[in-house]
Design a protein around this motif. Structure first.
Motif, PDB file in Angstrom:
ATOM      1  N   PHE A 211      45.005  48.359  31.345  1.00 27.57           N
ATOM      2  CA  PHE A 211      46.220  47.574  31.558  1.00 27.57           C
ATOM      3  C   PHE A 211      47.022  48.093  32.726  1.00 27.57           C
ATOM      4  O   PHE A 211      47.571  47.322  33.507  1.00 27.57           O
ATOM      5  CB  PHE A 211      47.075  47.566  30.291  1.00 27.57           C
ATOM      6  CG  PHE A 211      46.558  46.599  29.291  1.00 27.57           C
ATOM      7  CD1 PHE A 211      46.584  45.250  29.572  1.00 27.57           C
ATOM      8  CD2 PHE A 211      46.023  47.019  28.105  1.00 27.57           C
ATOM      9  CE1 PHE A 211      46.084  44.331  28.675  1.00 27.57           C
ATOM     10  CE2 PHE A 211      45.514  46.116  27.202  1.00 27.57           C
ATOM     11  CZ  PHE A 211      45.544  44.775  27.485  1.00 27.57           C
ATOM     12  N   MET A 214      46.045  46.799  36.031  1.00 27.05           N
ATOM     13  CA  MET A 214      46.371  45.413  36.368  1.00 27.05           C
ATOM     14  C   MET A 214      47.877  45.223  36.551  1.00 27.05           C
ATOM     15  O   MET A 214      48.328  44.153  36.914  1.00 27.05           O
ATOM     16  CB  MET A 214      45.898  44.474  35.258  1.00 27.05           C
ATOM     17  CG  MET A 214      44.415  44.538  35.021  1.00 27.05           C
ATOM     18  SD  MET A 214      43.853  43.264  33.897  1.00 27.05           S
ATOM     19  CE  MET A 214      44.445  43.849  32.322  1.00 27.05           C
ATOM     20  N   PRO A 216      51.598  45.247  38.062  1.00 25.95           N
ATOM     21  CA  PRO A 216      52.012  45.109  39.456  1.00 25.95           C
ATOM     22  C   PRO A 216      52.421  46.444  40.101  1.00 25.95           C
ATOM     23  O   PRO A 216      52.169  46.653  41.278  1.00 25.95           O
ATOM     24  CB  PRO A 216      53.193  44.141  39.391  1.00 25.95           C
ATOM     25  CG  PRO A 216      53.395  43.774  37.985  1.00 25.95           C
ATOM     26  CD  PRO A 216      52.262  44.297  37.163  1.00 25.95           C
ATOM     27  N   ILE A 371      43.154  40.975  40.515  1.00 27.28           N
ATOM     28  CA  ILE A 371      44.417  40.460  39.988  1.00 27.28           C
ATOM     29  C   ILE A 371      45.560  40.831  40.918  1.00 27.28           C
ATOM     30  O   ILE A 371      46.449  40.032  41.186  1.00 27.28           O
ATOM     31  CB  ILE A 371      44.651  41.047  38.587  1.00 27.28           C
ATOM     32  CG1 ILE A 371      43.568  40.548  37.655  1.00 27.28           C
ATOM     33  CG2 ILE A 371      46.031  40.707  38.080  1.00 27.28           C
ATOM     34  CD1 ILE A 371      43.649  41.119  36.292  1.00 27.28           C
ATOM     35  N   ASN A 374      45.332  38.745  44.346  1.00 29.92           N
ATOM     36  CA  ASN A 374      45.159  37.292  44.279  1.00 29.92           C
ATOM     37  C   ASN A 374      46.144  36.539  45.167  1.00 29.92           C
ATOM     38  O   ASN A 374      45.764  35.676  45.946  1.00 29.92           O
ATOM     39  CB  ASN A 374      45.303  36.847  42.824  1.00 29.92           C
ATOM     40  CG  ASN A 374      45.101  35.359  42.658  1.00 29.92           C
ATOM     41  OD1 ASN A 374      44.282  34.767  43.341  1.00 29.92           O
ATOM     42  ND2 ASN A 374      45.861  34.761  41.777  1.00 29.92           N
ATOM     43  N   ARG A 375      47.427  36.918  45.077  1.00 32.15           N
ATOM     44  CA  ARG A 375      48.456  36.210  45.845  1.00 32.15           C
ATOM     45  C   ARG A 375      48.206  36.315  47.343  1.00 32.15           C
ATOM     46  O   ARG A 375      48.341  35.342  48.076  1.00 32.15           O
ATOM     47  CB  ARG A 375      49.841  36.800  45.539  1.00 32.15           C
ATOM     48  CG  ARG A 375      50.330  36.493  44.165  1.00 32.15           C
ATOM     49  CD  ARG A 375      50.937  35.094  44.128  1.00 32.15           C
ATOM     50  NE  ARG A 375      51.257  34.727  42.762  1.00 32.15           N
ATOM     51  CZ  ARG A 375      52.450  34.927  42.217  1.00 32.15           C
ATOM     52  NH1 ARG A 375      53.405  35.462  42.932  1.00 32.15           N
ATOM     53  NH2 ARG A 375      52.672  34.590  40.971  1.00 32.15           N
ATOM     54  N   PHE A 474      41.723  30.454  40.446  1.00 30.58           N
ATOM     55  CA  PHE A 474      41.358  31.837  40.151  1.00 30.58           C
ATOM     56  C   PHE A 474      41.108  31.995  38.657  1.00 30.58           C
ATOM     57  O   PHE A 474      42.010  31.836  37.843  1.00 30.58           O
ATOM     58  CB  PHE A 474      42.490  32.759  40.601  1.00 30.58           C
ATOM     59  CG  PHE A 474      42.269  34.198  40.263  1.00 30.58           C
ATOM     60  CD1 PHE A 474      41.115  34.848  40.641  1.00 30.58           C
ATOM     61  CD2 PHE A 474      43.244  34.909  39.586  1.00 30.58           C
ATOM     62  CE1 PHE A 474      40.923  36.185  40.338  1.00 30.58           C
ATOM     63  CE2 PHE A 474      43.070  36.249  39.283  1.00 30.58           C
ATOM     64  CZ  PHE A 474      41.898  36.888  39.659  1.00 30.58           C
TER      65      PHE A 474
ATOM     66  N   LEU B 110      48.187  38.791  27.774  1.00 30.94           N
ATOM     67  CA  LEU B 110      48.288  40.238  27.955  1.00 30.94           C
ATOM     68  C   LEU B 110      49.298  40.603  29.032  1.00 30.94           C
ATOM     69  O   LEU B 110      49.992  41.588  28.924  1.00 30.94           O
ATOM     70  CB  LEU B 110      46.916  40.826  28.315  1.00 30.94           C
ATOM     71  CG  LEU B 110      45.843  40.629  27.249  1.00 30.94           C
ATOM     72  CD1 LEU B 110      44.522  41.198  27.729  1.00 30.94           C
ATOM     73  CD2 LEU B 110      46.253  41.288  25.947  1.00 30.94           C
ATOM     74  N   GLN B 111      49.343  39.825  30.094  1.00 29.14           N
ATOM     75  CA  GLN B 111      50.336  40.082  31.141  1.00 29.14           C
ATOM     76  C   GLN B 111      50.566  38.805  31.917  1.00 29.14           C
ATOM     77  O   GLN B 111      49.765  37.879  31.865  1.00 29.14           O
ATOM     78  CB  GLN B 111      49.874  41.200  32.062  1.00 29.14           C
ATOM     79  CG  GLN B 111      48.716  40.818  32.961  1.00 29.14           C
ATOM     80  CD  GLN B 111      48.448  41.886  34.010  1.00 29.14           C
ATOM     81  OE1 GLN B 111      48.366  43.051  33.701  1.00 29.14           O
ATOM     82  NE2 GLN B 111      48.321  41.469  35.249  1.00 29.14           N
ATOM     83  N   ARG B 113      52.265  38.952  35.290  1.00 30.74           N
ATOM     84  CA  ARG B 113      52.297  39.203  36.732  1.00 30.74           C
ATOM     85  C   ARG B 113      51.386  40.353  37.084  1.00 30.74           C
ATOM     86  O   ARG B 113      51.270  41.280  36.308  1.00 30.74           O
ATOM     87  CB  ARG B 113      53.737  39.568  37.143  1.00 30.74           C
ATOM     88  CG  ARG B 113      54.574  38.364  37.280  1.00 30.74           C
ATOM     89  CD  ARG B 113      55.821  38.666  38.051  1.00 30.74           C
ATOM     90  NE  ARG B 113      56.839  37.705  37.633  1.00 30.74           N
ATOM     91  CZ  ARG B 113      57.830  38.017  36.811  1.00 30.74           C
ATOM     92  NH1 ARG B 113      57.966  39.240  36.380  1.00 30.74           N
ATOM     93  NH2 ARG B 113      58.688  37.112  36.455  1.00 30.74           N
ATOM     94  N   PRO B 114      50.758  40.354  38.227  1.00 28.27           N
ATOM     95  CA  PRO B 114      50.820  39.340  39.291  1.00 28.27           C
ATOM     96  C   PRO B 114      50.002  38.086  38.982  1.00 28.27           C
ATOM     97  O   PRO B 114      50.197  37.086  39.635  1.00 28.27           O
ATOM     98  CB  PRO B 114      50.238  40.060  40.510  1.00 28.27           C
ATOM     99  CG  PRO B 114      49.578  41.285  39.992  1.00 28.27           C
ATOM    100  CD  PRO B 114      50.019  41.533  38.618  1.00 28.27           C
ATOM    101  N   ALA B 115      49.091  38.160  38.014  1.00 26.34           N
ATOM    102  CA  ALA B 115      48.422  36.945  37.570  1.00 26.34           C
ATOM    103  C   ALA B 115      48.390  37.019  36.047  1.00 26.34           C
ATOM    104  O   ALA B 115      48.517  38.098  35.484  1.00 26.34           O
ATOM    105  CB  ALA B 115      47.005  36.865  38.139  1.00 26.34           C
ATOM    106  N   VAL B 117      46.862  37.274  32.451  1.00 23.77           N
ATOM    107  CA  VAL B 117      45.622  37.736  31.845  1.00 23.77           C
ATOM    108  C   VAL B 117      45.693  37.377  30.370  1.00 23.77           C
ATOM    109  O   VAL B 117      46.649  37.741  29.688  1.00 23.77           O
ATOM    110  CB  VAL B 117      45.428  39.257  32.007  1.00 23.77           C
ATOM    111  CG1 VAL B 117      44.145  39.699  31.328  1.00 23.77           C
ATOM    112  CG2 VAL B 117      45.394  39.638  33.469  1.00 23.77           C
ATOM    113  N   ARG B 129      48.504  31.090  37.809  1.00 20.27           N
ATOM    114  CA  ARG B 129      49.591  30.438  37.097  1.00 20.27           C
ATOM    115  C   ARG B 129      49.281  28.942  36.905  1.00 20.27           C
ATOM    116  O   ARG B 129      49.608  28.358  35.882  1.00 20.27           O
ATOM    117  CB  ARG B 129      50.859  30.622  37.943  1.00 20.27           C
ATOM    118  CG  ARG B 129      52.189  30.609  37.236  1.00 20.27           C
ATOM    119  CD  ARG B 129      52.221  31.352  35.948  1.00 20.27           C
ATOM    120  NE  ARG B 129      52.392  32.791  36.044  1.00 20.27           N
ATOM    121  CZ  ARG B 129      53.544  33.387  36.252  1.00 20.27           C
ATOM    122  NH1 ARG B 129      54.647  32.696  36.394  1.00 20.27           N
ATOM    123  NH2 ARG B 129      53.624  34.694  36.286  1.00 20.27           N
TER     124      ARG B 129
END
Lengths: 636, 156
Positions: A211, A214, A216, A371, A374-375, A474, B110-111, B113-115, B117, B129
């Protein structure tokens, strides 16, 4: 039974099972999409010879994309073969969805429940006998990474049967989605009596770490830490300590003097080699500028440079001997240049890099990076999934070009291929670059990274505009974080090094031979003066660097090694700004000839030529601009 | 491009705007703010937007409570760690179905940001998103069972 087709969802361990069955190693990692091509091998099972085929993982038999095409084609081409479906035991639901799709082909099957130990560790249980009863096919439990259950599978193969599951009743005109929904509903019934799972109350450390990777903020910190680790191990330790050791202690002080002495005895002609003091040292690097020296020594050694005995006239025989002598141990000698570059500089660098890279691959960290980026990748008409081929490109751009098949649209595949060929340095080159960065200031290293990022973004955006089409959404499966299996890391590193040496040594020798011949024919001078406006005028590099760029066309890491030698070798001829400019230019070259061939194979000749026509002028353009900006900055 | 998906606040039936009962032949056409559920004939206003961009940016990750009665949320409106059962999918549905993500299944966010999950069974899926918005789930009742338990409640 002549052939076995290993089929299954991605990342369930088909390739490990393949190795257990046949003894042949194929690359195994912890992320979906490691196998993109079919691999075959023959093996002896019981008293017959069987061909085993490993296929790329698929989630949906009906999906029509590049990723599944290879596997579906394989299933179609060999209609009489036994299907061995490999399943991740923890993920029975998804595996059974594929089982039901495969069952509709009416072919003999065996179901392998792999990673049964991980299921048990999670508190899960599968009633194998009941499942076999329901499906009407043998069900075997294995732990492939530990080679458990392979004999059970071999024993079950003759019992392979056509599944007795009745196909789902599908209303007329229903799409694939409706079919899969009905299948999943049937699977829920199947699993009711055969599968149970009890989640642990607290997530394990691996899950927590997964976790963080992933997250930020924590994810970026972890990423920076991983990058720092790679830089230290590959750039400082591999390209510094190990290269010093091999280059000076082994090649310059021992091997090349020995080779020169031997050849002088075998091919005598009147000449005398220079003898110089060669200093050597072993040090543990702490940072690019600090190191702890352990040993230091100095020896007198024969050098490649020599002078003919004054007044002596060479006979025809002596001139021939001199030619062979120079070909092997001269300035552009196969032994003194090609092999010392390949074995003393490139080998330690790729070894350290492949070792770390294999560790990262097996941990399951790489897809988590997708992840985070991605942006940013969206700006280039890509999505986060493209980070997988891009990171693989750090290992080898040619292999990575093949991995672009996991991307869904043609546009994404082309943009990624382009960026790989342009700005992603491959392992050997990356190591050399890291070594050059260590020789430069940290600010220059940072400038290089920012420049490459800017190039990636700009060219990515432009390519995305030139090639019309859509970016796919994605959607990426994230594998669990695992402790890497050291055995597999070692095997993978070893097989990659072996492949690398087979690939790189002939090309290095060929490249050196070209340089040698050009030198003998006095063409090297001609080319240097021909390239003068470009190399000296535009890039501001010394004339000799034309050689580096010349071999860089063949393999850019060869060019980079040449630059490194000119930058940090005994006769350094480059100042920091020139190192920077050379570094930038060579990085942007197309990686190697093999990469060109791979692009042509994957996307056609036209795309390959178009990319080449863009990449080389662009590399020179950016190199020249970097020089001017650098001069301007140092002017203030 | 963005596909809208409507959920009837009365019966919970999910449908696409084109399937709304009154969409064909009505003289008001697009000027009408109301849609009619094809399952129960209940007429209701389409869901309001999801708040301004800065509310989404600064929001603590909780769902904006647009209206209390709304039974359905999209997955990205869940709080991280919350589990909910899927009501409906739209767009490229089969891509999700092959991972076992179909209506009726429980998924855990699970989360965000940033994507996003999400966890479906033993599979962890990272999604945009845009995809997450098209997965509608039933609003989980009350606060999540374990605020820290990221794995959700698996049941015995």
């Amino acid at each position: 039974m002549h052939r076995l087709l290993l089929v299954g969802n991605p990342n369930v361990g088909k390739s490990v099972l393949f190795k257990n069955l046949t003894g042949r190693y194929v690359t195994v990692s912890n992320y979906p999409g490691t196998t993109v091509e079919v691999v075959r091998a023959r093996t002896q099972l019981g008293d017959r010879s069987v061909e085993v085929i490993d296929t790329p993982g698929i989630n949906d038999l009906a999906a029509a994309n590049d990723e599944t095409r290879v596997t579906s084609a394989m299933l179609e081409r060999h209609p009489e073969d036994v299907i061995v479906q490999v399943a991740d035991a923890r993920n029975l639901r998804r595996a059974l969805l594929l089982t039901m799709q495969l069952a509709e082909l009416d072919r003999p099957m065996v179901l392998v429940l792999n990673m049964i130990d991980e299921l048990a560790a999670k508190g899960g249980r599968i009633d194998t006998a009941a499942l076999a009863e329901e499906l009407g096919i043998p069900v075997v439990r294995t732990v492939a990474v530990r080679n458990h259950g392979t004999e059970r599978l071999a024993a079950a193969l003759p019992r392979a049967a056509i599944p007795s599951l009745e196909n789902v009743e599908v209303p007329h005109g229903a799409g694939e989605y409706e079919r899969n929904r009905l299948r999943l509903a049937r699977i829920n019934e199947l699993m009711e009596g055969t599968y149970s799972l009890r989640q642990p109350a607290r997530p394990s450390l691996a899950v927590r770490l997964g976790f963080w990777a992933m997250h930020p903020v924590k994810g970026l910190l972890l990423g920076a830490l991983a990058l720092l680790g790679v830089f230290w191990f590959v750039g400082l330790f591999g390209a510094g300590t190990l290269v010093d050791l091999l280059e000076t202690a082994v090649f310059e002080q021992r091997l090349s003097p020995a080779a020169i002495t031997t050849l002088d005895k075998m091919l005598p002609f009147p000449h005398a080699h220079a003898i110089e003091a060669v200093p050597g040292s072993v040090a543990v690097p702490l940072s690019p500028v600090h190191e702890v020296e352990l040993f230091a020594w100095q020896t007198e050694a024969l050098r490649t440079g020599y002078t003919l005995t004054p007044g002596a006239e060479l006979t025809a025989g002596q001139a021939t001997r001199r030619f062979v002598h120079d070909f092997l141990v001269g300035e552009y000698g196969a032994l003194t240049m090609a092999l010392s570059y390949a074995l003393a500089i490139v080998l330690p660098i790729v070894t350290t890099f492949f070792l770390l890279f294999s560790l990262l691959e097996d941990s399951g960290y790489l897809p988590r990076m997708a992840i985070l980026v991605n942006r940013v990748f969206r700006l280039m008409g890509l999505n986060g999934k493209a980070v997988l081929p891009m990171v693989l490109g750090l290992g080898c751009d040619t292999m990575a070009t093949m991995t672009t098949r996991i991307l869904e649209t043609r546009k994404e595949r082309i943009v990624t291929t382009m960026l790989l060929a342009l700005a992603i340095p491959c392992s050997a080159q990356l190591g050399v670059l890291l070594a050059m960065m260590a020789a430069l200031s940290p600010a220059a290293a940072l400038a290089w990274m920012l420049l490459m990022a800017a190039v990636l973004l700009t060219v990515g955006r432009l390519t995305a505009r030139v090639f019309p089409g859509e970016t796919s959404e994605f959607l990426l499966e994230i594998p669990p974080l695992r402790r890497p299996q050291l055995g597999n890391v070692w095997l993978k590193t070893r097989s990659r090094i072996g492949w690398y040496l087979r690939e790189v040594i002939p090309l290095f020798v060929a490249g050196t031979a070209v340089l040698f011949l050009l030198d003998k024919l006095r063409l090297l001078e001609r080319i240097a003066s021909f390239g003068q406006p470009l190399v000296v005028g535009w890039l501001g590099l010394p004339r000799e660097m034309a050689n580096a760029l010349l071999v860089g066309f063949l393999r850019r890491d060869f060019g980079a090694v040449y630059v490194l030698d000119a930058a940090t070798g005994p006769e350094a001829i480059l100042d920091p700004l020139q190192i920077f400019v050379a570094m930038v230019t060579i990085t942007l070259f197309m990686p190697c000839f093999a990469n060109f061939l791979m692009i042509a194979k994957e996307h056609g000749q036209r795309v390959a030529w178009a990319m080449t026509a863009f990449i080389f002028p662009f590399a020179f353009l950016v190199g020249g601009l970097a020089l001017r900006v650098g001069r301007w900055l140092s002017g203030i | 491009m963005a596909e809208r998906y409507l959920t009837c606040p009365l019966c919970g039936f999910g449908f696409e705007p084109e399937d709304a009962l009154c969409a064909h032949g009505c003289p008001l056409r697009s000027h009408c703010a109301l849609v009619r559920c094809p399952a129960c004939d209940y007429e209701f206003a389409e869901q309001p937007g999801r708040g301004s961009w800065w509310r989404r940016l600064l929001g603590s990750g909780t769902a904006e409570a647009t209206d209390g009665e709304c039974e359905a949320l999209s997955v990205d409106q869940l709080r991280a760690g919350q589990t909910a059962s899927v009501l409906s999918l739209s767009g490229s549905r089969n891509k999700l179905a092959v991972f076992g993500l179909v209506p009726g299944i429980e998924i855990t966010l699970l989360q965000r940001r940033p994507a996003c999950v999400v966890q479906v069974g033993e599979t962890e899926l990272a999604l945009d998103r845009e995809i997450a918005r098209r997965i509608l789930v039933r609003r989980p009742g009350g606060p999540p069972a374990e605020p820290e338990g990221i794995l959700g409640t698996g049941g015995g």
